[in-house]
Design a protein around this motif. Structure first.
Motif, PDB file in Angstrom:
ATOM      1  N   VAL A 106       0.869  -1.176   0.000  1.00 12.08           N
ATOM      2  CA  VAL A 106       0.000   0.000   0.000  1.00 12.08           C
ATOM      3  C   VAL A 106       0.907   1.228   0.000  1.00 12.08           C
ATOM      4  N   ALA A 107       0.571   2.195  -0.828  1.00  9.57           N
ATOM      5  CA  ALA A 107       1.289   3.474  -0.806  1.00  9.57           C
ATOM      6  C   ALA A 107       0.282   4.598  -1.030  1.00  9.57           C
ATOM      7  N   VAL A 108       0.420   5.640  -0.222  1.00  5.56           N
ATOM      8  CA  VAL A 108      -0.454   6.810  -0.328  1.00  5.56           C
ATOM      9  C   VAL A 108       0.430   8.047  -0.316  1.00  5.56           C
ATOM     10  N   GLY A 109       0.281   8.876  -1.323  1.00  7.51           N
ATOM     11  CA  GLY A 109       1.017  10.129  -1.407  1.00  7.51           C
ATOM     12  C   GLY A 109       0.095  11.301  -1.163  1.00  7.51           C
ATOM     13  N   ALA A 110       0.542  12.222  -0.328  1.00  9.34           N
ATOM     14  CA  ALA A 110      -0.248  13.420  -0.013  1.00  9.34           C
ATOM     15  C   ALA A 110       0.707  14.609   0.068  1.00  9.34           C
ATOM     16  N   ALA A 111       0.147  15.780   0.181  1.00  9.55           N
ATOM     17  CA  ALA A 111       0.977  16.978   0.280  1.00  9.55           C
ATOM     18  C   ALA A 111       1.821  16.961   1.552  1.00  9.55           C
ATOM     19  N   HIS A 112       1.313  16.345   2.608  1.00  7.13           N
ATOM     20  CA  HIS A 112       2.000  16.294   3.896  1.00  7.13           C
ATOM     21  C   HIS A 112       2.018  14.870   4.431  1.00  7.13           C
ATOM     22  N   ARG A 113       2.963  14.566   5.322  1.00  8.29           N
ATOM     23  CA  ARG A 113       3.149  13.188   5.801  1.00  8.29           C
ATOM     24  C   ARG A 113       1.986  12.658   6.632  1.00  8.29           C
ATOM     25  N   ALA A 114       1.382  13.498   7.479  1.00 12.00           N
ATOM     26  CA  ALA A 114       0.340  12.998   8.382  1.00 12.00           C
ATOM     27  C   ALA A 114      -0.829  12.359   7.632  1.00 12.00           C
ATOM     28  N   PRO A 115      -1.432  13.018   6.651  1.00 13.85           N
ATOM     29  CA  PRO A 115      -2.534  12.353   5.953  1.00 13.85           C
ATOM     30  C   PRO A 115      -2.075  11.134   5.150  1.00 13.85           C
ATOM     31  N   ALA A 116      -0.864  11.165   4.636  1.00 16.14           N
ATOM     32  CA  ALA A 116      -0.346  10.010   3.893  1.00 16.14           C
ATOM     33  C   ALA A 116      -0.216   8.798   4.806  1.00 16.14           C
ATOM     34  N   LEU A 117       0.351   9.013   5.989  1.00 22.66           N
ATOM     35  CA  LEU A 117       0.534   7.912   6.932  1.00 22.66           C
ATOM     36  C   LEU A 117      -0.797   7.418   7.493  1.00 22.66           C
ATOM     37  N   GLU A 118      -1.691   8.333   7.819  1.00 26.52           N
ATOM     38  CA  GLU A 118      -3.004   7.939   8.345  1.00 26.52           C
ATOM     39  C   GLU A 118      -3.793   7.151   7.305  1.00 26.52           C
ATOM     40  N   ALA A 119      -3.795   7.630   6.076  1.00 23.55           N
ATOM     41  CA  ALA A 119      -4.533   6.938   5.017  1.00 23.55           C
ATOM     42  C   ALA A 119      -3.951   5.556   4.767  1.00 23.55           C
ATOM     43  N   CYS A 120      -2.645   5.433   4.806  1.00 26.79           N
ATOM     44  CA  CYS A 120      -1.998   4.137   4.616  1.00 26.79           C
ATOM     45  C   CYS A 120      -2.441   3.153   5.691  1.00 26.79           C
ATOM     46  N   GLN A 121      -2.452   3.591   6.934  1.00 29.91           N
ATOM     47  CA  GLN A 121      -2.879   2.736   8.056  1.00 29.91           C
ATOM     48  C   GLN A 121      -4.328   2.289   7.899  1.00 29.91           C
ATOM     49  N   VAL A 122      -5.202   3.235   7.602  1.00 28.24           N
ATOM     50  CA  VAL A 122      -6.612   2.918   7.428  1.00 28.24           C
ATOM     51  C   VAL A 122      -6.799   1.967   6.247  1.00 28.24           C
ATOM     52  N   LEU A 123      -6.096   2.228   5.167  1.00 28.29           N
ATOM     53  CA  LEU A 123      -6.248   1.413   3.969  1.00 28.29           C
ATOM     54  C   LEU A 123      -5.834  -0.038   4.208  1.00 28.29           C
TER      55      LEU A 123
END
Length: 141
Positions: free
Chosen positions: A98-115
């Protein structure tokens, strides 16, 4: 503009390919998860895991794609990808990415965990494991 993708495949998963899939000039942080086949099952017998076999329902890839898009949108991601192997895998093989890219690390990491958490519970993929003592069994059924 949000860009998402997903696949269920018998092909080997490559982390380098995953990282390239979420490359985007607007991305400031990427949350990644790589699930590997481990040599034991904490809930299983004391013997060592020899291999795993993943089976998928025909709807698994579409379910995975919809889930990736839903989670990415909810966390303001710019790009997201998830991949899951099927077939027989040995200890150390990559089973899910799973990989999620966002403008900032917090939403990228949170989305990755949820996903990854939702993939494990919502995508119709089943796991059978075999132990070195010859015992086999389905996990989570």
């Amino acid at each position: 503009m949000l860009r998402t993708s997903a696949c269920v495949t018998a092909e080997t998963l490559a982390v380098d390919d995953l990282l390239r899939a979420v490359a985007d000039p607007a991305v400031g942080g990427v949350g990644m998860f790589v699930g590997l086949v481990r040599d034991h099952d904490p809930a299983g017998p004391a013997s060592t895991v020899s291999w795993l076999e993943y089976s998928a329902h025909p709807s698994a890839e579409a379910t995975l794609a919809a889930l990736v898009a839903e989670v990415a949108e909810a966390y303001d991601a710019l790009v997201a990808r998830a991949e899951h192997r099927v077939g027989r895998l040995g200890v150390g093989d990559v089973a899910v990415t799973v990989a999620v890219g966002a403008a900032h690390r917090a939403p990228a990491l949170e989305a990755c965990q949820v996903l990854i958490d939702r993939i494990k519970t919502e995508v119709p993929i089943w796991k059978r494991q075999a132990f070195d003592d010859g015992v086999t069994g389905w996990v989570g059924l």
